[in-house]
Structure formats: C-alpha cells, structure tokens
Design a protein around this motif. Structure first.
Motif, PDB file in Angstrom:
ATOM      1  N   LEU A   8      63.967  -1.762 -28.701  1.00 40.65           N
ATOM      2  CA  LEU A   8      62.903  -0.779 -28.571  1.00 40.65           C
ATOM      3  C   LEU A   8      63.490   0.608 -28.368  1.00 40.65           C
ATOM      4  O   LEU A   8      64.433   0.792 -27.620  1.00 40.65           O
ATOM      5  CB  LEU A   8      61.997  -1.128 -27.387  1.00 40.65           C
ATOM      6  CG  LEU A   8      61.274  -2.471 -27.477  1.00 40.65           C
ATOM      7  CD1 LEU A   8      60.426  -2.694 -26.240  1.00 40.65           C
ATOM      8  CD2 LEU A   8      60.435  -2.544 -28.730  1.00 40.65           C
ATOM      9  N   GLY A   9      62.915   1.577 -29.042  1.00 39.23           N
ATOM     10  CA  GLY A   9      63.380   2.950 -28.928  1.00 39.23           C
ATOM     11  C   GLY A   9      62.442   3.787 -28.075  1.00 39.23           C
ATOM     12  O   GLY A   9      61.299   3.415 -27.835  1.00 39.23           O
ATOM     13  N   LEU A  10      62.946   4.889 -27.617  1.00 35.28           N
ATOM     14  CA  LEU A  10      62.156   5.822 -26.830  1.00 35.28           C
ATOM     15  C   LEU A  10      62.284   7.205 -27.439  1.00 35.28           C
ATOM     16  O   LEU A  10      63.345   7.575 -27.931  1.00 35.28           O
ATOM     17  CB  LEU A  10      62.648   5.863 -25.379  1.00 35.28           C
ATOM     18  CG  LEU A  10      62.591   4.551 -24.608  1.00 35.28           C
ATOM     19  CD1 LEU A  10      63.308   4.699 -23.280  1.00 35.28           C
ATOM     20  CD2 LEU A  10      61.151   4.127 -24.389  1.00 35.28           C
ATOM     21  N   GLY A  11      61.204   7.946 -27.392  1.00 32.55           N
ATOM     22  CA  GLY A  11      61.232   9.326 -27.852  1.00 32.55           C
ATOM     23  C   GLY A  11      60.898  10.244 -26.695  1.00 32.55           C
ATOM     24  O   GLY A  11      59.975   9.980 -25.937  1.00 32.55           O
ATOM     25  N   PHE A  12      61.669  11.290 -26.545  1.00 30.23           N
ATOM     26  CA  PHE A  12      61.428  12.243 -25.472  1.00 30.23           C
ATOM     27  C   PHE A  12      61.316  13.636 -26.055  1.00 30.23           C
ATOM     28  O   PHE A  12      62.081  14.000 -26.952  1.00 30.23           O
ATOM     29  CB  PHE A  12      62.588  12.246 -24.455  1.00 30.23           C
ATOM     30  CG  PHE A  12      62.737  10.948 -23.720  1.00 30.23           C
ATOM     31  CD1 PHE A  12      62.008  10.713 -22.558  1.00 30.23           C
ATOM     32  CD2 PHE A  12      63.589   9.961 -24.179  1.00 30.23           C
ATOM     33  CE1 PHE A  12      62.136   9.516 -21.886  1.00 30.23           C
ATOM     34  CE2 PHE A  12      63.731   8.765 -23.507  1.00 30.23           C
ATOM     35  CZ  PHE A  12      62.999   8.545 -22.351  1.00 30.23           C
ATOM     36  N   ILE A  13      60.382  14.401 -25.539  1.00 28.82           N
ATOM     37  CA  ILE A  13      60.245  15.800 -25.903  1.00 28.82           C
ATOM     38  C   ILE A  13      60.210  16.574 -24.589  1.00 28.82           C
ATOM     39  O   ILE A  13      59.348  16.325 -23.746  1.00 28.82           O
ATOM     40  CB  ILE A  13      58.966  16.053 -26.720  1.00 28.82           C
ATOM     41  CG1 ILE A  13      59.005  15.248 -28.018  1.00 28.82           C
ATOM     42  CG2 ILE A  13      58.799  17.541 -27.001  1.00 28.82           C
ATOM     43  CD1 ILE A  13      57.720  15.295 -28.812  1.00 28.82           C
ATOM     44  N   ALA A  14      61.155  17.463 -24.405  1.00 33.01           N
ATOM     45  CA  ALA A  14      61.224  18.258 -23.179  1.00 33.01           C
ATOM     46  C   ALA A  14      60.775  19.680 -23.483  1.00 33.01           C
ATOM     47  O   ALA A  14      61.325  20.326 -24.370  1.00 33.01           O
ATOM     48  CB  ALA A  14      62.646  18.254 -22.626  1.00 33.01           C
ATOM     49  N   ILE A  15      59.770  20.135 -22.765  1.00 33.89           N
ATOM     50  CA  ILE A  15      59.218  21.476 -22.971  1.00 33.89           C
ATOM     51  C   ILE A  15      59.164  22.191 -21.635  1.00 33.89           C
ATOM     52  O   ILE A  15      58.687  21.622 -20.639  1.00 33.89           O
ATOM     53  CB  ILE A  15      57.798  21.399 -23.569  1.00 33.89           C
ATOM     54  CG1 ILE A  15      57.834  20.740 -24.946  1.00 33.89           C
ATOM     55  CG2 ILE A  15      57.166  22.786 -23.659  1.00 33.89           C
ATOM     56  CD1 ILE A  15      56.465  20.476 -25.536  1.00 33.89           C
ATOM     57  N   ASP A  16      59.626  23.399 -21.600  1.00 36.81           N
ATOM     58  CA  ASP A  16      59.475  24.236 -20.416  1.00 36.81           C
ATOM     59  C   ASP A  16      58.242  25.104 -20.646  1.00 36.81           C
ATOM     60  O   ASP A  16      58.294  26.089 -21.391  1.00 36.81           O
ATOM     61  CB  ASP A  16      60.712  25.113 -20.211  1.00 36.81           C
ATOM     62  CG  ASP A  16      60.596  26.019 -18.988  1.00 36.81           C
ATOM     63  OD1 ASP A  16      59.538  26.008 -18.316  1.00 36.81           O
ATOM     64  OD2 ASP A  16      61.563  26.751 -18.713  1.00 36.81           O
ATOM     65  N   PRO A  17      57.097  24.743 -20.049  1.00 39.14           N
ATOM     66  CA  PRO A  17      55.861  25.483 -20.326  1.00 39.14           C
ATOM     67  C   PRO A  17      55.930  26.949 -19.931  1.00 39.14           C
ATOM     68  O   PRO A  17      55.222  27.778 -20.502  1.00 39.14           O
ATOM     69  CB  PRO A  17      54.801  24.738 -19.514  1.00 39.14           C
ATOM     70  CG  PRO A  17      55.542  23.953 -18.508  1.00 39.14           C
ATOM     71  CD  PRO A  17      56.901  23.687 -19.082  1.00 39.14           C
ATOM     72  N   ASN A  18      56.782  27.283 -18.981  1.00 39.38           N
ATOM     73  CA  ASN A  18      56.883  28.676 -18.549  1.00 39.38           C
ATOM     74  C   ASN A  18      57.535  29.576 -19.599  1.00 39.38           C
ATOM     75  O   ASN A  18      57.490  30.795 -19.473  1.00 39.38           O
ATOM     76  CB  ASN A  18      57.620  28.756 -17.212  1.00 39.38           C
ATOM     77  CG  ASN A  18      56.798  28.124 -16.106  1.00 39.38           C
ATOM     78  OD1 ASN A  18      55.606  28.376 -15.974  1.00 39.38           O
ATOM     79  ND2 ASN A  18      57.431  27.257 -15.331  1.00 39.38           N
ATOM     80  N   GLN A  19      58.128  28.964 -20.630  1.00 39.92           N
ATOM     81  CA  GLN A  19      58.686  29.756 -21.728  1.00 39.92           C
ATOM     82  C   GLN A  19      57.589  30.215 -22.688  1.00 39.92           C
ATOM     83  O   GLN A  19      57.824  31.048 -23.556  1.00 39.92           O
ATOM     84  CB  GLN A  19      59.744  28.957 -22.495  1.00 39.92           C
ATOM     85  CG  GLN A  19      60.959  28.610 -21.674  1.00 39.92           C
ATOM     86  CD  GLN A  19      61.673  29.845 -21.150  1.00 39.92           C
ATOM     87  OE1 GLN A  19      61.899  30.808 -21.879  1.00 39.92           O
ATOM     88  NE2 GLN A  19      61.998  29.827 -19.872  1.00 39.92           N
TER      89      GLN A  19
END
Length: 168
Positions: A86-97
C-alpha cells in the motif's frame, strides 16, 4: 477519508448488525447494486450512481489512487486489495504562504458550517473530525470501545479457530 460512499470497514460493521445493507452502497461481481454483504465486489464512489454525481467521486478516487499508488510505485486500482504494497500520498502546504490569518479564517469557516440550520432537527451540522471526536468521548464515557454482540462472536470464532485463549 474513503473516496467511496462508505468505507469498507464500516460495511463490515453494518453487515455484522444486519443482513441487509442500505441501498446504493455496494456492487456485485457484475457491477449491479446489491444490499447483501456476501455479494460485495466493490463500493459505489462518493456521490453514488452517475446520475447523483458518482463520476465526481470516481474522479476524486482516481486522483487519490494516482498520488498514493501509481506515483509511489505501490499497488493501485483493482490490484490494491488492502493488505500488501500500500502506498501513501502526502501533500505539505504552509497556509501562511498564501494568506495571512489562516487560522482565524479557517475557524470562521468551521463556525459558519456548524451554525447552519441542520437538515434533521436535533442532529447538529458536523465538520470533518466531529464524529470521530464524539465517538472518542463516548468510548471515554464507556471506558472502552463498544462492539456489537455479532462482532464479538466473530472474534471469538477466529480465536477458537486459531486456538487463542480470549483475554476476557
């Protein structure tokens, strides 16, 4: 979140309580709707059938499958049966940008959603995470996780088959 009308684990719990499932949840081997868990071969996507927007749920499911399966080199689509590669997908976002005051703006959105008049009187409007928090509070009040009698019987039969002595 499941990209289907219901998560597979919740289907198992529903089936342990009742022999018939609600309509518009599962399909059989021929792709036809069924209400019997033993016919289970797939779950309708979020939105259900095409005429109720299921194609949108299918698109969302495909995007998740691409990000977590295809892109990661893991199983995807029909080859993904649950316990394996099983794979995992991650998206990291800094909302303050993007915009100042994200936390306050986000809380305003949550408050606005929760303050909508409910469709069912007596059942408040919930946002993601609310049902899980409510269930955690119930488990804390009960001093444990509530299980149906049928589910406990299933667990007991598995323990018996593998000659495991139950703890309780």
């Amino acid at each position: 979140m499941a990209t289907t009308v219901v998560a597979a684990g919740k289907l198992k719990i529903m089936a342990s309580k009742d022999s018939n499932l609600p309509a518009n949840m599962i399909v059989d081997v021929n792709g036809h709707e069924s209400r019997k868990y033993e016919d289970f071969n797939g779950v309708f996507p979020v939105g259900g059938r095409e005429e109720t927007g299921g194609y949108k749920g299918f698109g969302l499911a495909m995007m998740v499958d691409i990000l977590s399966g295809v892109l990661s080199g893991a199983e995807f689509g029909a080859t993904c049966k649950g316990a394996g590669n099983l794979g995992l997908g991650f998206i990291a976002i800094d909302p303050n940008q993007f915009e100042d005051g994200f936390t306050n703006r986000m809380q305003s959105l949550i408050d606005a959603c929760r303050n909508q008049p409910p469709a069912d009187v007596g059942r408040p409007v919930l946002v993601p995470g609310d049902p899980e928090r409510q269930h955690m509070e119930l488990c804390d009040q009960l001093g444990g996780i509530p299980y149906t009698k049928k589910l406990l019987q299933i667990v007991d039969s598995i323990a018996e088959r593998y000659q495991i002595t139950p703890l309780l």
